[in-house]
Design a protein around this motif. Structure first.
Motif, PDB file in Angstrom:
ATOM      1  N   ASP A 125       3.452  -8.317  -2.689  1.00 50.68           N
ATOM      2  CA  ASP A 125       2.835  -9.325  -3.545  1.00 50.68           C
ATOM      3  C   ASP A 125       3.530  -9.305  -4.902  1.00 50.68           C
ATOM      4  N   ALA A 126       4.553 -10.136  -5.056  1.00 50.97           N
ATOM      5  CA  ALA A 126       5.345 -10.135  -6.277  1.00 50.97           C
ATOM      6  C   ALA A 126       4.538 -10.571  -7.491  1.00 50.97           C
ATOM      7  N   ALA A 127       3.559 -11.416  -7.301  1.00 52.46           N
ATOM      8  CA  ALA A 127       2.828 -11.990  -8.436  1.00 52.46           C
ATOM      9  C   ALA A 127       1.904 -10.984  -9.113  1.00 52.46           C
TER      10      ALA A 127
ATOM     11  N   ARG B 234      -2.825  -5.310   5.522  1.00 49.72           N
ATOM     12  CA  ARG B 234      -3.410  -4.981   4.220  1.00 49.72           C
ATOM     13  C   ARG B 234      -2.353  -4.422   3.277  1.00 49.72           C
ATOM     14  N   TYR B 235      -1.491  -3.536   3.798  1.00 47.29           N
ATOM     15  CA  TYR B 235      -0.450  -2.974   2.941  1.00 47.29           C
ATOM     16  C   TYR B 235       0.587  -4.024   2.549  1.00 47.29           C
TER      17      TYR B 235
ATOM     18  N   ILE C 193      -2.238  -2.936  13.274  1.00 50.56           N
ATOM     19  CA  ILE C 193      -1.788  -4.252  12.808  1.00 50.56           C
ATOM     20  C   ILE C 193      -2.573  -4.665  11.572  1.00 50.56           C
ATOM     21  N   ALA C 194      -3.885  -4.452  11.606  1.00 51.06           N
ATOM     22  CA  ALA C 194      -4.724  -4.806  10.462  1.00 51.06           C
ATOM     23  C   ALA C 194      -4.335  -3.996   9.233  1.00 51.06           C
TER      24      ALA C 194
ATOM     25  N   HIS D 285      -9.554   1.743   1.699  1.00 50.28           N
ATOM     26  CA  HIS D 285      -9.089   0.759   0.728  1.00 50.28           C
ATOM     27  C   HIS D 285      -7.642   1.096   0.380  1.00 50.28           C
ATOM     28  N   ALA D 286      -6.709   0.212   0.764  1.00 49.73           N
ATOM     29  CA  ALA D 286      -5.300   0.394   0.422  1.00 49.73           C
ATOM     30  C   ALA D 286      -5.082  -0.016  -1.032  1.00 49.73           C
ATOM     31  N   LEU D 287      -4.352   0.826  -1.778  1.00 45.70           N
ATOM     32  CA  LEU D 287      -4.213   0.620  -3.220  1.00 45.70           C
ATOM     33  C   LEU D 287      -2.770   0.807  -3.678  1.00 45.70           C
ATOM     34  N   ALA D 288      -2.365   0.012  -4.652  1.00 45.21           N
ATOM     35  CA  ALA D 288      -1.153   0.292  -5.408  1.00 45.21           C
ATOM     36  C   ALA D 288      -1.563   1.223  -6.537  1.00 45.21           C
TER      37      ALA D 288
END
Length: 294
Positions: A103-105, A96-97, A91-92, A278-281
């Motif tokens: 996150d459109a902004a 995070r993802y 769930i956590a 660390h989740a990253l784009a």
């Protein structure tokens, strides 16, 4: 996920130059060479690397020793503890993802639009606006094909994955246009594999998890992790390397681990789970986000 040797640092990611060659695009024969002549080669340039900083995430679950005496078959306190810890961590991780991908902004600046303002060529209703998918007259397949083309134009790769929340999936599964495509009765729903075929993607991922949004000690209040968005993206198969073109990844300094110890002060076994990630784009041109779908 991709392993990293340090808890923080920088990583290089793929680019259009690396994927397609950084020579003049108009010169389609730039690799042509005469016998004995030199070869063109990859040119590396100093770009903006992605900074990562793996954070520690952990949680403990207590099993009082009295519970072992009370547990009756088929109850297995140790197995239940491991499953519970894994679910909490999952769930956590989804939260995070979701914070990154929906996150459109920040993540998809310049490539995000509300479906109500996403106008398709040759298909306009309600003035110049495309209908939301909750409208029986909408044609989701046309939307999907149009957005996939935007991804292809941005990164050169076909979007192969669609990420949607459960509420959106439920609307699509009962959408008259989609149900009719499979010759089903109007009271029958399609499955996720059929959705993928209809929307022309390799897979549809449905975000179904919820989290407790209440304050500690308050009455339970569950909220959906994923919002009313739809994300088309290219996700590279296999391991991620420095030249991989893909939407997102997770830097992993310490993989998920479960530990068990005894605490004689409270007469209990302590089960602990932790990871450092660390989740990253990674390459945001590989995705296109549509908000306000239903």
């Amino acid at each position: 996920p991709f392993p990293v040797d340090k808890s923080s640092g920088t990583i290089l990611t793929g680019s259009l130059d690396m994927a397609y060659g950084n020579k003049t695009v108009s010169n389609a024969l730039w690799m042509k060479r005469a016998p004995g002549a030199g070869y063109e080669r990859t040119d590396y340039s100093i770009g903006t690397p992605i900074v990562y900083s793996c954070a520690q995430y952990g949680f403990e679950h207590i099993i009082p020793w009295e519970m072992y005496k009370e547990a009756m078959s088929p109850l297995e306190p140790q197995k239940t503890a491991a499953q519970y810890l894994a679910r909490v961590m999952a769930i956590a991780r989804e939260r995070r993802y979701a914070a990154i991908l929906f996150d459109a902004a920040t993540t998809f600046s310049g490539k995000t639009a509300a479906l109500s303002s996403f106008t398709l060529s040759g298909y306009k209703t309600s003035g110049d606006n495309t209908l939301k998918w909750s409208d029986a007259n909408s044609i989701p397949r046309q939307d999907s094909i149009a957005v996939k083309e935007k991804v292809r134009q941005a990164c050169g790769m076909q979007a192969n994955t669609l990420l949607i929340p459960k509420q959106t999936a439920d609307r699509l599964k009962t959408h008259p246009e989609i149900v009719s495509q499979f010759g089903l009765a109007q009271n029958v729903t399609v499955n996720e594999s059929q959705l993928a075929g209809y929307l022309d993607v390799e897979r549809v991922i449905v975000g179904k998890m919820m989290y407790g949004s209440q304050q500690p000690g308050a009455t339970a209040a569950l909220s959906d992790i994923w919002g009313d968005y739809a994300l088309w993206c290219y996700v590279a198969p296999g391991a991620i390397t420095g030249t991989t073109m893909t939407l997102a990844g997770e830097a992993t300094f310490e993989a998920l681990q479960v530990f068990q110890r005894q605490d004689e002060d409270i007469d209990a076994d302590i089960y602990k789970i932790n990871e450092s990630v660390h989740a990253l784009a990674l390459l945001t041109t590989c995705g296109y986000l549509i908000s306000d779908c239903i």
